[in-house]
Design an enzyme around this catalytic site. Structure first.
Site, PDB file in Angstrom:
ATOM      1  N   LYS A  14       0.546  -1.324   0.122  1.00 44.96           N
ATOM      2  CA  LYS A  14       0.057   0.134  -0.456  1.00 44.96           C
ATOM      3  C   LYS A  14       0.944   1.333  -0.430  1.00 44.96           C
ATOM      4  CE  LYS A  14      -2.486  -0.864   4.220  1.00 44.96           C
ATOM      5  NZ  LYS A  14      -1.249  -1.810   4.031  1.00 44.96           N
ATOM      6  N   ARG A  89      -9.859   0.529   9.237  1.00 47.41           N
ATOM      7  CA  ARG A  89      -9.335  -0.715   9.584  1.00 47.41           C
ATOM      8  C   ARG A  89      -9.925  -1.364  10.254  1.00 47.41           C
ATOM      9  NH1 ARG A  89      -3.567   0.893   8.376  1.00 47.41           N
ATOM     10  NH2 ARG A  89      -2.426  -1.745   9.436  1.00 47.41           N
ATOM     11  N   ARG A 127      11.218  -7.121   5.155  1.00 44.31           N
ATOM     12  CA  ARG A 127      11.428  -5.241   5.137  1.00 44.31           C
ATOM     13  C   ARG A 127      12.999  -5.132   6.513  1.00 44.31           C
ATOM     14  NH1 ARG A 127       6.098  -2.714   5.086  1.00 44.31           N
ATOM     15  NH2 ARG A 127       5.849  -2.532   7.646  1.00 44.31           N
ATOM     16  N   ARG A 160      11.816  -1.773  11.250  1.00 42.46           N
ATOM     17  CA  ARG A 160      10.743  -0.864  12.467  1.00 42.46           C
ATOM     18  C   ARG A 160      10.351  -2.352  13.226  1.00 42.46           C
ATOM     19  NH1 ARG A 160       6.183   0.508   8.778  1.00 42.46           N
ATOM     20  NH2 ARG A 160       4.860  -0.760   9.501  1.00 42.46           N
ATOM     21  N   ARG A 171      -0.675  -8.380  13.793  1.00 41.70           N
ATOM     22  CA  ARG A 171      -0.725  -7.644  12.759  1.00 41.70           C
ATOM     23  C   ARG A 171      -1.523  -7.946  11.603  1.00 41.70           C
ATOM     24  NH1 ARG A 171       4.578  -5.228  10.985  1.00 41.70           N
ATOM     25  NH2 ARG A 171       3.099  -4.279   9.408  1.00 41.70           N
TER      26      ARG A 171
HETATM   27  P1  ADP Z   1       0.846  -1.692   8.178  1.00 40.90           P
HETATM   28  O1  ADP Z   1      -0.161  -1.544   7.188  1.00 40.90           O
HETATM   29  O2  ADP Z   1       2.168  -2.256   7.407  1.00 40.90           O
HETATM   30  O3  ADP Z   1       0.348  -2.815   9.763  1.00 40.90           O
HETATM   31  P2  ADP Z   1       0.820   1.130   8.924  1.00 40.90           P
HETATM   32  O4  ADP Z   1       2.018   1.660   9.133  1.00 40.90           O
HETATM   33  O5  ADP Z   1      -0.363   1.148   8.261  1.00 40.90           O
HETATM   34  O6  ADP Z   1       1.261  -0.671   8.987  1.00 40.90           O
HETATM   35  O7  ADP Z   1       0.637   0.787  10.555  1.00 40.90           O
HETATM   36  C1  ADP Z   1       0.985   0.395  11.418  1.00 40.90           C
HETATM   37  C2  ADP Z   1       0.668   0.456  13.141  1.00 40.90           C
HETATM   38  O8  ADP Z   1       0.053   2.162  13.000  1.00 40.90           O
HETATM   39  C3  ADP Z   1      -0.529  -0.373  12.602  1.00 40.90           C
HETATM   40  O9  ADP Z   1      -0.163  -1.598  13.303  1.00 40.90           O
HETATM   41  C4  ADP Z   1      -1.239  -0.230  14.289  1.00 40.90           C
HETATM   42  O10 ADP Z   1      -1.368   0.281  15.674  1.00 40.90           O
HETATM   43  C5  ADP Z   1      -1.673   1.229  14.147  1.00 40.90           C
HETATM   44  N1  ADP Z   1      -2.554   1.966  13.059  1.00 40.90           N
HETATM   45  C6  ADP Z   1      -2.346   2.111  11.811  1.00 40.90           C
HETATM   46  N2  ADP Z   1      -3.225   2.848  10.957  1.00 40.90           N
HETATM   47  C7  ADP Z   1      -4.405   2.585  11.998  1.00 40.90           C
HETATM   48  C8  ADP Z   1      -6.245   2.968  11.673  1.00 40.90           C
HETATM   49  N3  ADP Z   1      -6.423   3.451  10.774  1.00 40.90           N
HETATM   50  N4  ADP Z   1      -6.734   2.060  12.892  1.00 40.90           N
HETATM   51  C9  ADP Z   1      -5.783   1.640  14.312  1.00 40.90           C
HETATM   52  N5  ADP Z   1      -5.108   1.763  14.598  1.00 40.90           N
HETATM   53  C10 ADP Z   1      -3.824   1.804  12.993  1.00 40.90           C
END
Ligand code: ADP
Length: 224
Positions: A14, A89, A127, A160, A171
């Site tokens: 993404k 999400r 990664r 990370r 996740r």
């Molecule tokens: P990835 O898609 O690779 O898991 P992101 O950078 O999108 O990584 O998200 C990292 C973390 O940030 C998630 O595991 C969550 O804890 C938090 N997060 C990000 N976007 C949201 C969201 N829309 N709702 C709740 N938590 C979120």
């Protein structure tokens, strides 16, 4: 107005595709993950409140994320469109966003990047990120020229915190239970959903597929 929701599992690409799309459409990239990490880095109150949840791989509360996104989308640079990455999400976030967009007469297009589970695991465990400039690498698919060093500034690459194995599992679990149903929701309520198979192709080809799929969807919308 181009309102795009990039949807897919962690590791589906993404972030990479969001960069291509925002450069091509000249609209802002709204990544809730990046915004939350920024809040943590800057030591803000919100950052302190979410750091433990993020490091465990769980989801930050809907209320916090909804408000943060609303504020971001209300800024003038988002008036012509935006690419949402990592949001919505949960069902509550999706309903909130639909109401917010409906209130402004905006119709979003959801792009689903479909990627096989095993490919996802390989991408996430390999990664690496440059702590200085944020460039992403993968030890298996896109390694740096010099082992573990950033091509651009020579900084030692980092994993990370949420790319460590137990957190990856958490996740993916959160994705399976809370996020995947969002796609079903979008279909059920009749919003535009575009499917793009993104397991095997390199990022520029996936981007071409996204553009073709969106054009096709635009044409079929016009003839509806
Ligand atoms: P990835 O898609 O690779 O898991 P992101 O950078 O999108 O990584 O998200 C990292 C973390 O940030 C998630 O595991 C969550 O804890 C938090 N997060 C990000 N976007 C949201 C969201 N829309 N709702 C709740 N938590 C979120």
């Amino acid at each position: 107005m181009r309102a795009i929701v990039l949807f897919g599992s962690p590791g589906s690409g993404k972030g990479t595709q969001a960069k291509f799309l925002t450069e091509c459409l000249r609209v802002p990239h709204v990544s809730t993950g990046d915004m939350l990490r920024d809040r943590i880095r800057s030591g803000s109150e919100l950052g302190t409140a979410v750091v433990a949840t993020m490091h465990s791989g769980g989801l930050v509360s809907d209320q916090v994320v909804n408000l943060m996104v609303e504020e971001r989308l209300s800024k003038p640079d988002a008036a012509k469109g935006f690419v949402l990455d990592g949001y919505p999400r949960t069902l509550a976030q999706a309903e909130h966003l639909c109401r917010w967009l409906d209130g402004r007469g905006v119709r979003e297009v959801v792009i689903h990047l479909a990627v096989d589970y095993n490919v996802i695991i390989g991408r996430l465990t390999g990664r690496r990120e440059c702590p200085r400039c944020g460039t992403l690498y993968n030890v298996a698919f896109h390694p740096p020229k010099m082992d573990e060093l950033c091509d651009l500034d020579g900084e030692k690459l980092a994993i990370r915190d949420d790319d460590r194995e137990p957190v990856i599992r958490e996740r993916l679990d959160a994705y399976g239970h809370q996020t995947r149903p969002v796609l079903e929701y979008y279909r059920t309520v009749g919003r535009r959903v575009v499917e793009v198979e993104a397991s095997d192709d390199p990022p520029p080809i996936v981007f071409q597929k996204i553009c073709q799929a969106m054009e096709k969807d635009d044409r079929s919308k016009d003839s509806r």
